[in-house]
Design a protein around this motif. Structure first.
Motif, short mmCIF file in Angstrom:
data_model
loop_
_atom_site.label_atom_id
_atom_site.label_comp_id
_atom_site.label_asym_id
_atom_site.label_seq_id
_atom_site.Cartn_x
_atom_site.Cartn_y
_atom_site.Cartn_z
N PRO A 63 0.56 -1.14 -0.24
CA PRO A 63 -0.13 0.11 -0.22
C PRO A 63 0.37 1.40 0.08
N GLY A 64 0.16 2.22 -0.18
CA GLY A 64 0.71 3.20 -0.29
C GLY A 64 2.04 3.43 -1.47
N HIS A 65 1.46 3.12 -2.52
CA HIS A 65 2.39 3.14 -3.87
C HIS A 65 0.98 3.99 -4.95
N LEU A 66 1.56 4.27 -5.91
CA LEU A 66 0.68 5.15 -7.20
C LEU A 66 0.62 3.32 -7.54
N TYR A 67 -0.59 3.63 -8.48
CA TYR A 67 -1.18 2.47 -9.60
C TYR A 67 -1.54 3.43 -11.13
N VAL A 68 -0.71 3.60 -12.26
CA VAL A 68 -1.08 4.59 -12.91
C VAL A 68 -1.28 3.13 -14.70
N TYR A 69 -2.84 3.55 -14.27
CA TYR A 69 -2.66 3.10 -16.10
C TYR A 69 -3.60 4.10 -17.30
N PHE A 70 -3.21 3.41 -18.39
CA PHE A 70 -3.57 4.21 -19.19
C PHE A 70 -4.70 3.81 -19.82
N THR A 71 -5.51 4.69 -20.86
CA THR A 71 -6.71 3.75 -20.94
C THR A 71 -7.37 4.98 -22.45
N TYR A 72 -8.41 4.10 -23.20
CA TYR A 72 -8.78 5.14 -23.63
C TYR A 72 -8.27 5.28 -25.13
N GLY A 73 -6.80 5.12 -25.29
CA GLY A 73 -5.85 5.17 -26.04
C GLY A 73 -4.77 6.71 -25.99
N MET A 74 -5.61 7.82 -25.00
CA MET A 74 -4.40 9.04 -25.01
C MET A 74 -4.77 9.50 -22.93
N HIS A 75 -5.53 8.48 -22.19
CA HIS A 75 -5.79 9.50 -20.74
C HIS A 75 -5.17 8.28 -19.67
#
Length: 192
Positions: A63-75
């Motif tokens: 816990p306490g970490h970032l989860y960053v994902y990419f979606t819709y081809g641009m976000h």
DNA sequence: GGAACGATCTGC
DNA sequence: CAGATCGTTCCC
């Protein structure tokens, strides 16, 4: 006293409302969180529902970490990972109030035809990432011990919040795991 | 290898 | 309400 990593070991639906009022700093920019959504492994709408994949490894990390994902081809969208290590739970950051580095946020959002008003700089999960300068390079970043990216403030600063159905999902669309500060103009559409 | 779709946003 | 735009996932 500032939030510790152990404070974030709980379940996402419990922690999502407690993150309201905390602030997320990225470099010289910072914003105060006013809208979140919870995602758990048992939740069919969650990226972690079908187990660990290359994309969601951070969700299953400590816990306490970032989860960053990419979606819709641009976000890009950013989450605060919670739950104990090995459990895929996270809280999506949907909207925030610009606090520091607002000029940088305006520049980062300058692509739009009409310059966004300050209250919409971090309005919506993708806009929030754009304004703060969050992208895939920050996936897995430590939010507690980190220096460049940091989550600060106290958990549970807001005792009055609204819960409503989450945005943009098909499965479990009725589960009221979206949390927001009532009537705050920085909260994204559709208004809860 | 390929197709379908997505935790979105903007403008018409 | 449709279009942008591409990584991830799942199926063949």
């Amino acid at each position: 006293m500032a939030a510790q990593r152990s404070d974030l070991e709980g379940t996402a639906p419990d922690l999502a409302p407690l993150l309201l009022g905390m602030s997320l700093a990225v470099g010289g920019r910072a914003a105060r969180i006013v809208e979140t959504e919870a995602y758990t492994e048992a939740d069919p709408a969650s990226h972690s529902h079908r187990g660990r994949t290359r994309r969601n490894v951070a969700m299953f990390g400590p816990p306490g970490h970032l989860y960053v994902y990419f979606t819709y081809g641009m976000h890009w969208c950013a989450n605060v990972v919670c739950g104990p290590e090995g459990v895929g739970e996270a809280v999506l950051l949907r909207a925030a109030v610009p606090m520091l580095g607002v000029d940088e946020m305006r520049s980062a959002r300058a692509g739009a035809r009409k310059a966004p008003a300050d209250r919409q700089l971090c309005r919506g999960p993708a806009n929030l990432c754009r304004a703060l300068g969050i992208d895939g390079a920050l996936d897995g970043t430590d939010l507690i011990a980190g220096t460049f990216v940091r989550l600060s403030g106290d958990l549970g600063g807001y005792s009055v919040y609204r819960s409503s159905p989450r945005v943009g999902i098909r499965l479990a669309a009725q589960t009221p795991w979206r949390y927001s500060i009532p009537d705050d103009p920085h909260v994204s559409a559709p208004r809860p």
